[in-house]
Write a protein that holds these residues in place. Structure first.
Motif, mmCIF file in Angstrom:
data_model
loop_
_atom_site.group_PDB
_atom_site.id
_atom_site.type_symbol
_atom_site.label_atom_id
_atom_site.label_comp_id
_atom_site.label_asym_id
_atom_site.label_seq_id
_atom_site.Cartn_x
_atom_site.Cartn_y
_atom_site.Cartn_z
ATOM 1 N N UNK B 11 0.826 -1.210 0.000
ATOM 2 C CA UNK B 11 0.000 0.000 0.000
ATOM 3 C C UNK B 11 0.857 1.255 0.000
ATOM 4 N N UNK B 12 1.919 1.204 0.780
ATOM 5 C CA UNK B 12 2.782 2.384 0.861
ATOM 6 C C UNK B 12 3.368 2.724 -0.502
ATOM 7 N N UNK B 13 3.861 1.697 -1.167
ATOM 8 C CA UNK B 13 4.484 1.940 -2.471
ATOM 9 C C UNK B 13 3.439 2.444 -3.452
ATOM 10 N N UNK B 15 0.574 3.945 -2.887
ATOM 11 C CA UNK B 15 0.095 5.294 -2.571
ATOM 12 C C UNK B 15 1.150 6.336 -2.916
ATOM 13 N N UNK B 16 2.397 6.031 -2.612
ATOM 14 C CA UNK B 16 3.464 6.981 -2.924
ATOM 15 C C UNK B 16 3.536 7.196 -4.433
ATOM 16 N N UNK B 17 3.536 6.093 -5.178
ATOM 17 C CA UNK B 17 3.616 6.206 -6.634
ATOM 18 C C UNK B 17 2.444 7.014 -7.158
ATOM 19 N N UNK B 18 1.251 6.663 -6.673
ATOM 20 C CA UNK B 18 0.053 7.341 -7.170
ATOM 21 C C UNK B 18 0.093 8.815 -6.832
ATOM 22 N N UNK B 19 0.415 9.132 -5.572
ATOM 23 C CA UNK B 19 0.333 10.545 -5.213
ATOM 24 C C UNK B 19 1.394 11.347 -5.947
ATOM 25 N N UNK B 20 2.576 10.760 -6.143
ATOM 26 C CA UNK B 20 3.610 11.535 -6.821
ATOM 27 C C UNK B 20 3.342 11.687 -8.309
ATOM 28 N N UNK B 21 2.522 10.815 -8.889
ATOM 29 C CA UNK B 21 2.250 10.997 -10.311
ATOM 30 C C UNK B 21 0.877 11.595 -10.562
ATOM 31 N N UNK B 22 -0.097 11.274 -9.712
ATOM 32 C CA UNK B 22 -1.453 11.763 -9.965
ATOM 33 C C UNK B 22 -1.608 13.228 -9.557
ATOM 34 N N UNK B 23 -0.995 13.601 -8.446
ATOM 35 C CA UNK B 23 -1.162 14.984 -7.988
ATOM 36 C C UNK B 23 -0.637 15.993 -9.024
ATOM 37 N N UNK B 24 0.579 15.821 -9.533
ATOM 38 C CA UNK B 24 1.024 16.764 -10.564
ATOM 39 C C UNK B 24 0.105 16.756 -11.779
ATOM 40 N N UNK B 25 -0.374 15.588 -12.134
ATOM 41 C CA UNK B 25 -1.277 15.482 -13.285
ATOM 42 C C UNK B 25 -2.522 16.312 -13.049
ATOM 43 N N UNK B 26 -3.091 16.169 -11.861
ATOM 44 C CA UNK B 26 -4.307 16.911 -11.534
ATOM 45 C C UNK B 26 -4.034 18.414 -11.503
ATOM 46 N N UNK B 296 3.933 -2.642 -11.349
ATOM 47 C CA UNK B 296 5.322 -2.461 -10.904
ATOM 48 C C UNK B 296 5.468 -2.943 -9.473
ATOM 49 N N UNK B 297 4.519 -2.507 -8.634
ATOM 50 C CA UNK B 297 4.608 -2.866 -7.218
ATOM 51 C C UNK B 297 4.522 -4.373 -7.054
ATOM 52 N N UNK B 298 3.634 -4.965 -7.837
ATOM 53 C CA UNK B 298 3.462 -6.410 -7.719
ATOM 54 C C UNK B 298 4.770 -7.133 -8.009
#
Lengths: 129, 551
Positions: B11-13, B15-26, B296-298
């Motif tokens: 989950x940590x990985x 969430x980190x990946x998502x927030x670092x890529x989704x937030x800039x996108x948004x 990737x995480x998997x």
């Protein structure tokens, strides 16, 4: 075959006493001592052909005694005797010039055979054979 | 416990990946959209304002023209001349040829009496006195007057324009009625699209032209009150719960207000499309990122878990081998300690035998007994010696070595170890050795450990009453030796079959098995350059096959 002179070195007195007696009954000129130090002093006084040497002894141990014997009398043949069959001490003994390496308990006939072989080798190396 | 840890890490990985890529996108999407929206809305508002201004100018121009016409007519003719209705009619007709907007024309004296009238309502209007009318008072003070739109007698929307003239000492008024159709036409040009509306209101917020949707002529419109507007403005206001864009501009001649109403949905369609597109792309991006992150995480987690397992196994193997080394040392010590007294016993027995042979005691009645007893003592010394020598052999094998190994005899030793155990459980261990099996350079101690592991497992699997068959074979084609150990135990369930070599996997009771035997065996065989296979049929039994290269 000539009668040959044997020295048995073992700290286990019961063993020493018995094997000396048994070898004597087989008409072998045998002497027993119970430490390495005694062995070293006795070979200065008397001639021996074969030494049966226990590896593990208190005080001067078998390997040390062997080294000293070989310094004094390089032609004296030594058969190492031990209850411990570690490859290293065996190899070490052979490297230091021991004739063979025998594990306790050993049948007397077997030991006798080895002693004869050792004696023969001694004769060869002395050039008498 | 471990599962939970991995789940948390996962989950940590993610969430980190998502927030670092989704937030800039948004942020990017929202900022771009906002900028676009602001400038686009400004542009729309501007164009609406321009339209309103433009329409106002047209209305003003129309008013100016009508006023000019009347003013020039009034000032170029004397009242005497225009009082003549025939002449007035002529003039009216001339005006009408160019512009149909005039409905009638009247000349009124300073007391409000109709001096002359040309138009369709001659009978009604000819005798009317305007003295008390509002517009009359207004035109007498300001000189010109434009009325609001009204229905009047004609029942069609119209308005009047009146001009006061001072001729010598006389004051008179030229008055014309104008059809507001012209006004409607001007306004209608601003009614854009399907929902767009445009209309004129007076200062009392009463509609002067008929809107499309926003109300009825001469009534209040449904839109907010713009009567007090000044200059030109554009804004967004709600009408009946829906946002509307409004542009207002004031008509100078009459202080009326031109109102243009637009449906933002229509005007801002490109903006909405942009918003939709941005949302779609954003969503697609998020989806892509999420899928990517999950995959990737998997794979990362898989790698991690494999690594940790490997590490655990190698740790365990090293612990195990250091344990075995300690055990070996102990075995060697014990063997040595026992060998010495054993040697004494042997020598003593030998001495007894010598004595029996030496002395003349053949007459002793117990001679046979003596000699038997001594023989037995010697026999058991030899037997004890075998045990201690085997122990020493075991100890020696704990040190990793490479030597020429006869697999069959290593297996025999392993079986020897388990002989008692198998006999108690009435398990029959059968061997079918390949004759003259070639020697191979390997580590007999480690091999023996593997054989012991597998045989132990087989015995445990069978429990009681069973058979273990051990077969060795030389496979010349692959230059390897195959050792197959088959038991007729209950077999291994299919879903467990791929887990049995995993570290810490065990089916034995807690405390009985470490779950390491097979994984250590696997590691050993792999290290020795071989491989280990398992085949099992539930209810039939299990076969472990070890392949070793011949070196």
């Amino acid at each position: 075959m000539d009668k040959f002179k044997v020295l048995v070195v073992d700290d286990e007195e019961d063993f020493l006493e018995t094997i000396v007696k048994r070898l004597q009954t087989r008409k072998i000129d045998v002497t027993g001592v119970d430490s390495g130090i005694k062995a070293l002093s006795i070979i200065d006084d008397r001639d021996f052909d074969v030494v049966i040497l226990d590896v593990k002894m208190p005080g001067l141990d078998g390997i040390e005694t062997l080294r000293e014997i070989k310094k004094k009398k390089p032609l004296l043949e030594v058969i190492m005797l031990t209850g411990h069959a570690s490859v290293e001490s065996g190899i070490q003994g052979m490297q230091l010039g021991a004739f063979d390496y025998v594990m306790k308990p050993v049948a007397l006939d077997e030991l006798l055979e080895k002693m004869r072989q050792a004696y023969e080798r001694k004769l060869i190396s002395e050039g008498k054979a | 416990m471990e599962e939970k840890y991995y789940k948390k890490l996962w989950w940590e990985i993610i969430l980190a990946t998502l927030s670092f890529s989704v937030i800039p996108l948004f942020v990017l999407g929202i900022v771009i959209y906002q900028q676009f929206s602001v400038s686009y809305t400004a542009k729309i508002m501007d164009s609406l304002k321009t339209l309103a201004e433009n329409r106002c100018s047209s209305v003003d121009l129309f008013f100016e023209e009508r006023l000019s016409q009347l003013i020039s007519l009034a000032n170029t003719h004397s009242v005497e001349k225009l009082k003549d209705e025939d002449y007035l009619n002529k003039v009216f007709n001339i005006i009408q040829t160019r512009s149909k907007s005039f409905l009638d024309l009247g000349v009124i004296d300073h007391e409000g009496n109709h001096l002359a009238y040309v138009g369709p309502y001659y009978n009604i209007l000819k005798g009317v006195n305007y003295k008390n009318e509002d517009w009359f008072a207004a035109v007498m003070t300001t000189g010109t007057y434009i009325s609001d739109v009204f229905m009047g007698f004609r029942k069609i929307p119209h308005f009047i324009i009146a001009v006061m003239v001072r001729e010598k000492n006389r004051i008179w008024i030229l008055r014309a009625t104008i059809d507001s159709d012209i006004l409607e036409n001007i306004v209608r040009a601003a009614q854009l699209g399907k929902k767009g509306d445009a209309f004129i209101i007076n200062r009392e917020n009463i509609l002067q032209t008929a809107p499309r949707f926003s109300g009825k002529l001469l009534e209040h419109p449904i839109t907010p009150d713009f009567a007090a507007a000044s200059g030109t403005q554009a804004e967004e206001l709600p009408v009946q719960g829906q946002d509307n864009l409004f542009a207002t501009s004031v008509i100078k001649n009459k202080k009326w207000v031109m109102v243009i109403r637009e449906d933002p949905k229509e005007q801002l369609t490109p903006l909405l499309r942009a918003r939709f597109l941005a949302a779609l792309i954003g969503l697609g991006g998020v989806l892509l990122i999420t899928i990517g992150a999950v995959f990737t995480t998997k794979s990362m987690m898989k790698e991690l878990m494999a690594m940790e397992r490997k590490k655990a196994l190698s740790d365990e193997i090293s612990i195990q081998s250091s344990k075995l080394a300690a055990l070996g040392k102990m075995a060697a010590g014990i063997a040595h300690e026992i060998n010495n007294p054993l040697a004494v016993i042997g020598e003593k027995a030998g001495w007894l035998k010598d004595l029996l042979n030496m002395e003349d005691i053949s007459h002793s009645q117990h001679l046979q007994e003596f000699s038997d007893t001594v023989a037995k003592i010697e026999q058991y010394v030899v037997r004890a010696k075998t045990v201690t020598h085997r122990l020493l052999g075991f100890a020696r094998r704990m040190e990793p070595v490479a030597e020429k190994v006869n697999i069959n005899s290593v297996m025999d030793e392993a079986i020897d170890f388990l002989e008692n155990e198998s006999r108690y459980r009435s398990i029959d261990i059968q061997t079918d050795y390949y004759p003259n099996l070639p020697l191979t350079l390997s580590d007999s101690g480690q091999l023996q450990q593997v054989f012991l592991n597998i045989l132990n497992n087989a015995i445990d699997a069978i429990g009681k009453d069973g058979e273990i068959l051990i077969k060795t074979k030389h496979i010349a084609k692959n230059n390897e030796i195959a050792i197959a150990i088959t038991d007729n135990g209950p077999g291994i369930p299919k879903d467990m079959l791929n887990k049995i070599f995993d570290p810490f996997f065990t089916t034995k009771e807690v405390g009985k098995g470490t779950g390491l035997g097979l994984s250590i065996s696997y590691g050993i065989i792999e290290k020795l350059g071989g491989r280990i296979m398992v085949a099992s049929e539930e209810g039939q039994g299990t076969t472990f096959t070890i392949y070793l290269p011949i070196r």
